[in-house]
Scaffold this motif. Structure first.
Motif, PDB file in Angstrom:
ATOM      1  N   GLU A  23       0.823  -1.202   0.000  1.00 52.60           N
ATOM      2  CA  GLU A  23       0.000   0.000   0.000  1.00 52.60           C
ATOM      3  C   GLU A  23       0.863   1.261   0.000  1.00 52.60           C
ATOM      4  OE1 GLU A  23      -4.090  -1.183   2.119  1.00 52.60           O
ATOM      5  OE2 GLU A  23      -2.301  -1.619   3.340  1.00 52.60           O
ATOM      6  N   ILE A  24       1.975   1.218   0.688  1.00 53.50           N
ATOM      7  CA  ILE A  24       2.924   2.333   0.642  1.00 53.50           C
ATOM      8  C   ILE A  24       3.510   2.426  -0.761  1.00 53.50           C
ATOM      9  CG2 ILE A  24       5.120   3.229   1.531  1.00 53.50           C
ATOM     10  CD1 ILE A  24       2.800   3.411   3.519  1.00 53.50           C
ATOM     11  N   ALA A  25       3.877   1.286  -1.328  1.00 52.39           N
ATOM     12  CA  ALA A  25       4.422   1.268  -2.690  1.00 52.39           C
ATOM     13  C   ALA A  25       3.420   1.832  -3.689  1.00 52.39           C
ATOM     14  CB  ALA A  25       4.822  -0.155  -3.081  1.00 52.39           C
ATOM     15  N   THR A  29       4.172   5.021  -6.021  1.00 52.32           N
ATOM     16  CA  THR A  29       4.045   4.881  -7.470  1.00 52.32           C
ATOM     17  C   THR A  29       3.121   5.952  -8.035  1.00 52.32           C
ATOM     18  OG1 THR A  29       4.427   2.508  -7.316  1.00 52.32           O
ATOM     19  CG2 THR A  29       3.377   3.298  -9.319  1.00 52.32           C
ATOM     20  N   TYR A  30       2.016   6.198  -7.353  1.00 50.52           N
ATOM     21  CA  TYR A  30       1.090   7.246  -7.785  1.00 50.52           C
ATOM     22  C   TYR A  30       1.765   8.614  -7.779  1.00 50.52           C
ATOM     23  CZ  TYR A  30      -2.428  10.880  -7.341  1.00 50.52           C
ATOM     24  OH  TYR A  30      -3.137  12.031  -7.499  1.00 50.52           O
ATOM     25  N   ILE A  31       2.447   8.934  -6.684  1.00 55.57           N
ATOM     26  CA  ILE A  31       3.086  10.248  -6.565  1.00 55.57           C
ATOM     27  C   ILE A  31       4.132  10.453  -7.654  1.00 55.57           C
ATOM     28  CG2 ILE A  31       4.571  11.679  -5.091  1.00 55.57           C
ATOM     29  CD1 ILE A  31       3.158  10.337  -2.696  1.00 55.57           C
ATOM     30  N   ALA A  32       4.844   9.387  -8.004  1.00 55.62           N
ATOM     31  CA  ALA A  32       5.907   9.482  -9.002  1.00 55.62           C
ATOM     32  C   ALA A  32       5.383   9.404 -10.441  1.00 55.62           C
ATOM     33  CB  ALA A  32       6.923   8.365  -8.772  1.00 55.62           C
ATOM     34  N   SER A  33       4.093   9.200 -10.608  1.00 56.16           N
ATOM     35  CA  SER A  33       3.532   9.034 -11.951  1.00 56.16           C
ATOM     36  C   SER A  33       2.898  10.332 -12.451  1.00 56.16           C
ATOM     37  CB  SER A  33       2.473   7.931 -11.942  1.00 56.16           C
ATOM     38  OG  SER A  33       1.258   8.406 -11.396  1.00 56.16           O
ATOM     39  N   PRO A  34       2.661  10.413 -13.758  1.00 58.75           N
ATOM     40  CA  PRO A  34       1.968  11.578 -14.313  1.00 58.75           C
ATOM     41  C   PRO A  34       0.532  11.720 -13.788  1.00 58.75           C
ATOM     42  CG  PRO A  34       3.020  10.291 -16.060  1.00 58.75           C
ATOM     43  CD  PRO A  34       3.137   9.506 -14.792  1.00 58.75           C
ATOM     44  N   LEU A  35      -0.041  10.658 -13.249  1.00 57.83           N
ATOM     45  CA  LEU A  35      -1.401  10.720 -12.716  1.00 57.83           C
ATOM     46  C   LEU A  35      -1.523  11.702 -11.553  1.00 57.83           C
ATOM     47  CD1 LEU A  35      -2.280   6.919 -12.737  1.00 57.83           C
ATOM     48  CD2 LEU A  35      -3.064   8.662 -14.346  1.00 57.83           C
ATOM     49  N   SER A  36      -0.419  11.994 -10.891  1.00 62.86           N
ATOM     50  CA  SER A  36      -0.464  12.880  -9.724  1.00 62.86           C
ATOM     51  C   SER A  36      -0.190  14.337 -10.086  1.00 62.86           C
ATOM     52  CB  SER A  36       0.546  12.408  -8.681  1.00 62.86           C
ATOM     53  OG  SER A  36       1.872  12.644  -9.150  1.00 62.86           O
ATOM     54  N   ALA A  37      -0.224  14.672 -11.364  1.00 58.20           N
ATOM     55  CA  ALA A  37       0.117  16.023 -11.812  1.00 58.20           C
ATOM     56  C   ALA A  37      -0.731  17.100 -11.116  1.00 58.20           C
ATOM     57  CB  ALA A  37      -0.037  16.133 -13.322  1.00 58.20           C
ATOM     58  N   ALA A  38      -1.971  16.821 -10.828  1.00 59.62           N
ATOM     59  CA  ALA A  38      -2.843  17.815 -10.186  1.00 59.62           C
ATOM     60  C   ALA A  38      -2.807  17.716  -8.661  1.00 59.62           C
ATOM     61  CB  ALA A  38      -4.280  17.638 -10.670  1.00 59.62           C
ATOM     62  N   ASN A  40      -0.978  18.668  -5.672  1.00 61.23           N
ATOM     63  CA  ASN A  40       0.128  19.519  -5.239  1.00 61.23           C
ATOM     64  C   ASN A  40      -0.237  20.234  -3.947  1.00 61.23           C
ATOM     65  OD1 ASN A  40      -1.581  21.648  -6.091  1.00 61.23           O
ATOM     66  ND2 ASN A  40      -0.717  21.529  -8.145  1.00 61.23           N
ATOM     67  N   GLY A  41       0.740  20.419  -3.134  1.00 59.12           N
ATOM     68  CA  GLY A  41       0.520  21.106  -1.871  1.00 59.12           C
ATOM     69  C   GLY A  41      -0.298  20.323  -0.868  1.00 59.12           C
ATOM     70  N   ALA A  42      -0.426  19.039  -1.078  1.00 47.80           N
ATOM     71  CA  ALA A  42      -1.232  18.224  -0.181  1.00 47.80           C
ATOM     72  C   ALA A  42      -0.345  17.304   0.636  1.00 47.80           C
ATOM     73  CB  ALA A  42      -2.227  17.385  -0.981  1.00 47.80           C
ATOM     74  N   ALA A  43      -0.728  17.092   1.872  1.00 48.97           N
ATOM     75  CA  ALA A  43      -0.050  16.101   2.707  1.00 48.97           C
ATOM     76  C   ALA A  43      -0.741  14.769   2.458  1.00 48.97           C
ATOM     77  CB  ALA A  43      -0.142  16.484   4.170  1.00 48.97           C
ATOM     78  N   LEU A  44      -0.028  13.822   1.921  1.00 48.43           N
ATOM     79  CA  LEU A  44      -0.589  12.512   1.625  1.00 48.43           C
ATOM     80  C   LEU A  44      -0.157  11.541   2.701  1.00 48.43           C
ATOM     81  CD1 LEU A  44       0.168  12.451  -2.200  1.00 48.43           C
ATOM     82  CD2 LEU A  44      -1.946  13.110  -1.062  1.00 48.43           C
ATOM     83  N   ARG A  45      -1.121  10.854   3.275  1.00 47.03           N
ATOM     84  CA  ARG A  45      -0.838   9.916   4.362  1.00 47.03           C
ATOM     85  C   ARG A  45      -1.321   8.534   3.962  1.00 47.03           C
ATOM     86  NH1 ARG A  45      -3.038  12.541   9.797  1.00 47.03           N
ATOM     87  NH2 ARG A  45      -2.446  10.478  10.481  1.00 47.03           N
ATOM     88  N   ALA A  46      -0.554   7.555   4.310  1.00 44.42           N
ATOM     89  CA  ALA A  46      -0.946   6.162   4.085  1.00 44.42           C
ATOM     90  C   ALA A  46      -0.973   5.459   5.431  1.00 44.42           C
ATOM     91  CB  ALA A  46       0.024   5.483   3.127  1.00 44.42           C
ATOM     92  N   ASP A  47      -1.902   5.869   6.255  1.00 45.23           N
ATOM     93  CA  ASP A  47      -1.986   5.291   7.597  1.00 45.23           C
ATOM     94  C   ASP A  47      -3.386   4.828   7.958  1.00 45.23           C
ATOM     95  OD1 ASP A  47      -3.323   7.641   8.041  1.00 45.23           O
ATOM     96  OD2 ASP A  47      -2.014   8.344   9.630  1.00 45.23           O
ATOM     97  N   GLY A  48      -4.317   4.988   7.049  1.00 47.94           N
ATOM     98  CA  GLY A  48      -5.678   4.563   7.320  1.00 47.94           C
ATOM     99  C   GLY A  48      -6.566   5.611   7.930  1.00 47.94           C
TER     100      GLY A  48
END
Length: 55
Positions: A23-25, A29-38, A40-48
């Motif tokens: 789930e972290i991976a 992967t999403y952050i490093a992909s072009p899909l995440s282009a929009a 920005n400026g968000a804190a992304l958490r993978a903790d549930g």
């Protein structure tokens, strides 16, 4: 053990389980992909997530 932990220690957890390394991976992967282009400026958490209060 996991069920007891989330019942007694983390009752406000949204997932009620430990997250998996995959789930972290997936997030990385999403952050490093072009899909995440929009994304920005968000804190992304993978903790549930946590519910601080029901109201």
């Amino acid at each position: 053990m996991e069920e007891v932990f989330f019942t007694s220690m983390r009752g406000t957890s949204l997932l009620k389980r430990f997250i998996k390394p995959e789930e972290i991976a997936n997030l990385v992967t999403y952050i490093a992909s072009p899909l995440s282009a929009a994304t920005n400026g968000a804190a992304l958490r993978a903790d549930g997530g946590v519910i601080k209060s029901a109201f």
